[in-house]
Design a protein around this motif. Structure first.
Motif, PDB file in Angstrom:
ATOM      1  N   SER A 179       0.598  -3.628 -13.587  1.00 13.67           N
ATOM      2  CA  SER A 179       1.265  -4.897 -13.287  1.00 13.67           C
ATOM      3  C   SER A 179       0.702  -6.077 -14.079  1.00 13.67           C
ATOM      4  O   SER A 179       1.237  -7.185 -13.989  1.00 13.67           O
ATOM      5  N   SER A 180      -0.367  -5.842 -14.808  1.00 10.16           N
ATOM      6  CA  SER A 180      -1.072  -6.907 -15.545  1.00 10.16           C
ATOM      7  C   SER A 180      -1.577  -7.998 -14.597  1.00 10.16           C
ATOM      8  O   SER A 180      -1.607  -9.178 -14.947  1.00 10.16           O
ATOM      9  N   LEU A 181      -1.938  -7.579 -13.408  1.00 12.83           N
ATOM     10  CA  LEU A 181      -2.553  -8.477 -12.427  1.00 12.83           C
ATOM     11  C   LEU A 181      -4.015  -8.079 -12.278  1.00 12.83           C
ATOM     12  O   LEU A 181      -4.401  -6.955 -12.608  1.00 12.83           O
ATOM     13  N   SER A 182      -4.817  -8.968 -11.753  1.00 12.29           N
ATOM     14  CA  SER A 182      -6.223  -8.629 -11.558  1.00 12.29           C
ATOM     15  C   SER A 182      -6.376  -7.699 -10.362  1.00 12.29           C
ATOM     16  O   SER A 182      -5.557  -7.704  -9.437  1.00 12.29           O
ATOM     17  N   LEU A 183      -7.434  -6.906 -10.411  1.00  9.39           N
ATOM     18  CA  LEU A 183      -7.749  -6.019  -9.291  1.00  9.39           C
ATOM     19  C   LEU A 183      -7.942  -6.846  -8.028  1.00  9.39           C
ATOM     20  O   LEU A 183      -7.492  -6.451  -6.945  1.00  9.39           O
ATOM     21  N   ARG A 184      -8.574  -7.980  -8.152  1.00  5.73           N
ATOM     22  CA  ARG A 184      -8.817  -8.845  -6.985  1.00  5.73           C
ATOM     23  C   ARG A 184      -7.499  -9.320  -6.367  1.00  5.73           C
ATOM     24  O   ARG A 184      -7.376  -9.399  -5.150  1.00  5.73           O
ATOM     25  N   GLU A 190      -6.706   0.050  -8.929  1.00  2.00           N
ATOM     26  CA  GLU A 190      -7.013  -0.241 -10.322  1.00  2.00           C
ATOM     27  C   GLU A 190      -5.822   0.058 -11.229  1.00  2.00           C
ATOM     28  O   GLU A 190      -5.489  -0.711 -12.133  1.00  2.00           O
ATOM     29  N   MET A 191      -5.169   1.208 -10.973  1.00  2.00           N
ATOM     30  CA  MET A 191      -4.008   1.581 -11.790  1.00  2.00           C
ATOM     31  C   MET A 191      -2.862   0.580 -11.594  1.00  2.00           C
ATOM     32  O   MET A 191      -2.188   0.212 -12.559  1.00  2.00           O
ATOM     33  N   LEU A 192      -2.652   0.147 -10.347  1.00  2.00           N
ATOM     34  CA  LEU A 192      -1.595  -0.832 -10.074  1.00  2.00           C
ATOM     35  C   LEU A 192      -1.907  -2.159 -10.768  1.00  2.00           C
ATOM     36  O   LEU A 192      -1.014  -2.789 -11.346  1.00  2.00           O
ATOM     37  N   LYS A 217       0.843  -1.214   0.000  1.00  2.00           N
ATOM     38  CA  LYS A 217       0.000   0.000   0.000  1.00  2.00           C
ATOM     39  C   LYS A 217       0.871   1.254   0.000  1.00  2.00           C
ATOM     40  O   LYS A 217       0.603   2.215  -0.724  1.00  2.00           O
ATOM     41  N   GLU A 218       1.915   1.238   0.838  1.00  2.00           N
ATOM     42  CA  GLU A 218       2.835   2.376   0.929  1.00  2.00           C
ATOM     43  C   GLU A 218       3.474   2.666  -0.422  1.00  2.00           C
ATOM     44  O   GLU A 218       3.493   3.815  -0.886  1.00  2.00           O
ATOM     45  N   LEU A 219       4.022   1.622  -1.038  1.00  2.00           N
ATOM     46  CA  LEU A 219       4.687   1.796  -2.333  1.00  2.00           C
ATOM     47  C   LEU A 219       3.699   2.259  -3.406  1.00  2.00           C
ATOM     48  O   LEU A 219       4.026   3.106  -4.239  1.00  2.00           O
ATOM     49  N   ARG A 220       2.489   1.718  -3.382  1.00  2.00           N
ATOM     50  CA  ARG A 220       1.459   2.110  -4.350  1.00  2.00           C
ATOM     51  C   ARG A 220       1.092   3.585  -4.167  1.00  2.00           C
ATOM     52  O   ARG A 220       0.994   4.344  -5.134  1.00  2.00           O
ATOM     53  N   ASN A 221       0.897   4.005  -2.912  1.00  2.00           N
ATOM     54  CA  ASN A 221       0.539   5.401  -2.632  1.00  2.00           C
ATOM     55  C   ASN A 221       1.671   6.353  -3.005  1.00  2.00           C
ATOM     56  O   ASN A 221       1.415   7.447  -3.515  1.00  2.00           O
ATOM     57  N   ARG A 222       2.915   5.977  -2.756  1.00  2.00           N
ATOM     58  CA  ARG A 222       4.042   6.824  -3.135  1.00  2.00           C
ATOM     59  C   ARG A 222       4.088   7.042  -4.644  1.00  2.00           C
ATOM     60  O   ARG A 222       4.479   8.102  -5.121  1.00  2.00           O
ATOM     61  N   LYS A 223       3.715   6.008  -5.353  1.00  2.00           N
ATOM     62  CA  LYS A 223       3.710   6.079  -6.815  1.00  2.00           C
ATOM     63  C   LYS A 223       2.495   6.851  -7.326  1.00  2.00           C
ATOM     64  O   LYS A 223       2.448   7.259  -8.487  1.00  2.00           O
TER      65      LYS A 223
END
Length: 192
Positions: A28-33, A22-24, A11-17
């Protein structure tokens, strides 16, 4: 490893970015789930999932997992006891702990501190051992060797061996009890 730390870290790394979940997922070509499960501490990313997250977050897999958080008391005890190889040959008391330290120094908590402290002690001990041994061999060269002279001359070597053994065992016990280790005396030859 505590999975909660991992979910917080993602979460920290995602928020920093500046990414939403959804954007992550898209980056990353991973599912939202999958992203939601990781951040809700329901799953731990491994292999390809971990690599994809790292690429999307512009970081390394080690930064996501943060291996330095891990603590492995059994590895610390084994590493401490590995110095007992000095009993067979003094340099083994340096080489084996050095190998163990190099393998895990940035991956397990306290390994770097233990390795530096222990290696400085073992190098210092080996230096004193070698110096005394050479001195005794020079002093005794050309003389007749008998049991009493051997016992008197080699008593400093025996004392050094006993001291090293006691320091290793007592520090292994201290590690088992989560106490600070004290490998002394030692010259500060290796630094963190």
């Amino acid at each position: 490893m505590n999975n909660l730390n991992l979910s917080v870290r993602v979460k920290e790394l995602r928020n920093r970015k500046g990414f939403s979940q959804e954007m992550l997922a898209e980056e990353s070509s991973l599912s939202l789930r999958t992203i939601q499960r990781i951040e809700n501490d329901e799953t731990v990313p491994r292999g390809d999932t971990l690599r994809r997250l790292a690429v999307a977050l512009n970081t390394s897999p080690d930064d996501i997992i943060d291996w330095k958080i891990q603590e492995d008391q059994s590895y610390l005890r084994s590493m401490s006891l590995s110095a007992l190889w000095f009993l067979i040959f003094p340099l083994l008391g340096i080489i084996i702990p050095l190998t163990m330290w190099m393998q895990k120094k940035d991956k397990l908590k306290s390994v770097n501190e233990l390795g530096v402290s222990m290696l400085n002690f073992q190098i210092t001990w080996t230096f004193f051992f070698t110096t005394i041994l050479l001195f005794l061999l020079i002093v005794k060269s050309g003389s007749e060797w008998n049991f009493l002279s051997l016992l008197v001359l080699f008593s400093p070597i025996i004392i050094l061996y006993i001291y090293n053994f006691i320091v290793i065992i007592s520090n292994t016990i201290r590690i088992s009890k989560n106490q600070d280790f004290k490998f002394r005396p030692s010259l500060p030859l290796i630094r963190k």
